[in-house]
Scaffold this motif. Sequence first.
Motif: not given
Length: 81
Positions: A41-44, A50-51, A56-59
């Motif tokens: 659950a933590g990894m997901v 991150a995605l 957000a950074a791209t937009r």
Amino acid sequence: MDVAIASIGVILASDPQLPDAVGSSLTTAAQPAFTSGLNTAGMVSAVIAALAALVAATRLRHIRPTGESACESRSSEESVR
């Protein structure tokens, strides 16, 4: 069998009430299963975060950092020339 589908807290609390072999094996199996599920659950969650940050950074890359409107920005660029 109802204990086997309960939460980890219920399993650990019911360990003394069960026969020795059953309680011990149930606790031994439940702890790594809980830890594995928690790690998954933590990894997901980390991948999703991150995605989301990447999207957000791209937009947000095209937004002016000063908060100027497009008209104000053009007029200040023209006065510099």
